[in-house]
Enzyme design. Structure first.
Site, PDB file in Angstrom:
ATOM      1  N   LYS A  38       0.839  -0.730  -0.376  1.00 44.84           N
ATOM      2  CA  LYS A  38       0.360   0.344  -0.436  1.00 44.84           C
ATOM      3  C   LYS A  38       1.276   1.334  -0.002  1.00 44.84           C
ATOM      4  O   LYS A  38       2.051   1.333  -0.042  1.00 44.84           O
ATOM      5  CB  LYS A  38      -1.125   0.498   0.950  1.00 44.84           C
ATOM      6  N   ASP A  64      -2.340  -0.832  10.873  1.00 44.96           N
ATOM      7  CA  ASP A  64      -2.911  -1.082   9.318  1.00 44.96           C
ATOM      8  C   ASP A  64      -3.544  -2.111   8.785  1.00 44.96           C
ATOM      9  O   ASP A  64      -3.828  -2.434   8.110  1.00 44.96           O
ATOM     10  CB  ASP A  64      -1.220  -0.623   8.629  1.00 44.96           C
TER      11      ASP A  64
END
Length: 290
Positions: free
Chosen positions: A20, A145
């Site tokens: 990401k 996350d």
């Protein structure tokens, strides 16, 4: 010469663990528990690690291809698998193979993504009934996350990163440069020079105007390799730090433009080119299997 067999060849289920990017990261303040209130914008890359899974009847979790210097007990993959076993009161085990491609300490989510893929993969392998919400709650205990990788949709995140609002973003091509450093997230968040008073903004403002990375100046000061990579990439494109680093990135309208710049980078500076994606390749893979 015969091709080298994949380390995942023996696996029953093979799933990606995508990278990401944090397209912006604002630090609003520090909470009483030591965590930081933040606002960030996540987007996925069609590039990442790969994990393979096969069931075991003896209840053991065995990781093949672990990380140098990281005991299995500390590896997020093993921790995720055991957390799911406990949460589901599951007696099954698993052999797990890791094909590691993402740099450690790169700010592109390698460990968190591996944990999320493990939770989703083993839920499928063990035929559990855990839904996305339950897995996200479980994943948050492993890392802030992890839920974004569980849900697998580009998102504006608040809180410690767990409050997610899905967003639709342009999906450019990115050149990601990985200086040969492993940045400690804890170290950056503890740095006294980190700005912790950025005013909160709305998701609309972020989508219209973008934002900065409040960690970038601290990381540049502590890691000259990151500063030098930013200086170099800025010669070609507007370069930014992702997360707490150390990877830096620039966006391009097509792959050809990104490849052209990648070809001009020095050999000592690893990089890769990947497409941005609002739906992670993990979610797309799982959907194709259902």
């Amino acid at each position: 010469m015969s091709a080298t067999p994949s380390p995942l060849a023996a696996a029953q289920l093979i799933l990606p663990a995508p990278a990401k990017l944090n397209l912006m990261l604002h630090i609003l303040g520090r909470r009483a528990d030591g965590y930081h209130e933040l606002q960030t914008l996540f987007q996925f890359l069609d590039y990442g690690d790969e994990l393979g899974f096969s069931p075991r009847a003896d209840g053991e979790i065995r990781l093949h291809g672990g990380l140098p210097g990281v005991p299995d007990e500390a590896n997020l993959i093993v921790r995720a698998a055991r957390a799911l076993q406990t949460d589901a009161n599951c007696t099954q085990g698993a052999d797990i193979w890791l094909d590691k491609r993402l740099p450690m300490g790169g700010g592109i989510g390698g460990g968190s993504s591996d944990a999320a893929t493990t939770l989703l993969g083993l839920t499928r392998l063990w035929k559990l009934e855990h839904d996305e919400n339950r897995l996200a709650t479980l994943g948050l205990r492993l890392g802030a996350d992890v839920p974004v990788f569980i849900r697998g949709r580009a998102a504006f995140a608040e809180g410690v990163g767990e409050k997610l609002l899905p967003v639709q973003l342009d999906e450019p091509w990115f050149l990601v440069v990985a200086p040969q450093v492993s940045v400690s997230t804890a170290e950056i968040f503890q740095d006294p020079e980190l700005t912790r008073d950025t005013p909160a903004i709305t998701v609309r403002t972020v989508l219209e105007r973008g934002g900065r990375n409040d960690c970038q100046l601290v990381v540049e000061k502590r890691y000259p390799e990151v500063r030098n990579a930013l200086i170099l990439l800025n010669k070609f494109v507007s370069a930014r730090l992702t997360g707490t680093g150390g990877c830096v990135f620039g966006s391009f309208p097509n792959r050809g433009e990104a490849d052209k710049v990648a070809a001009q980078l020095p050999a000592y500076l690893p990089s890769f080119v990947a497409k941005g994606s609002n739906v992670s390749m993990l979610q797309r893979k799982l959907k194709s299997l259902s």
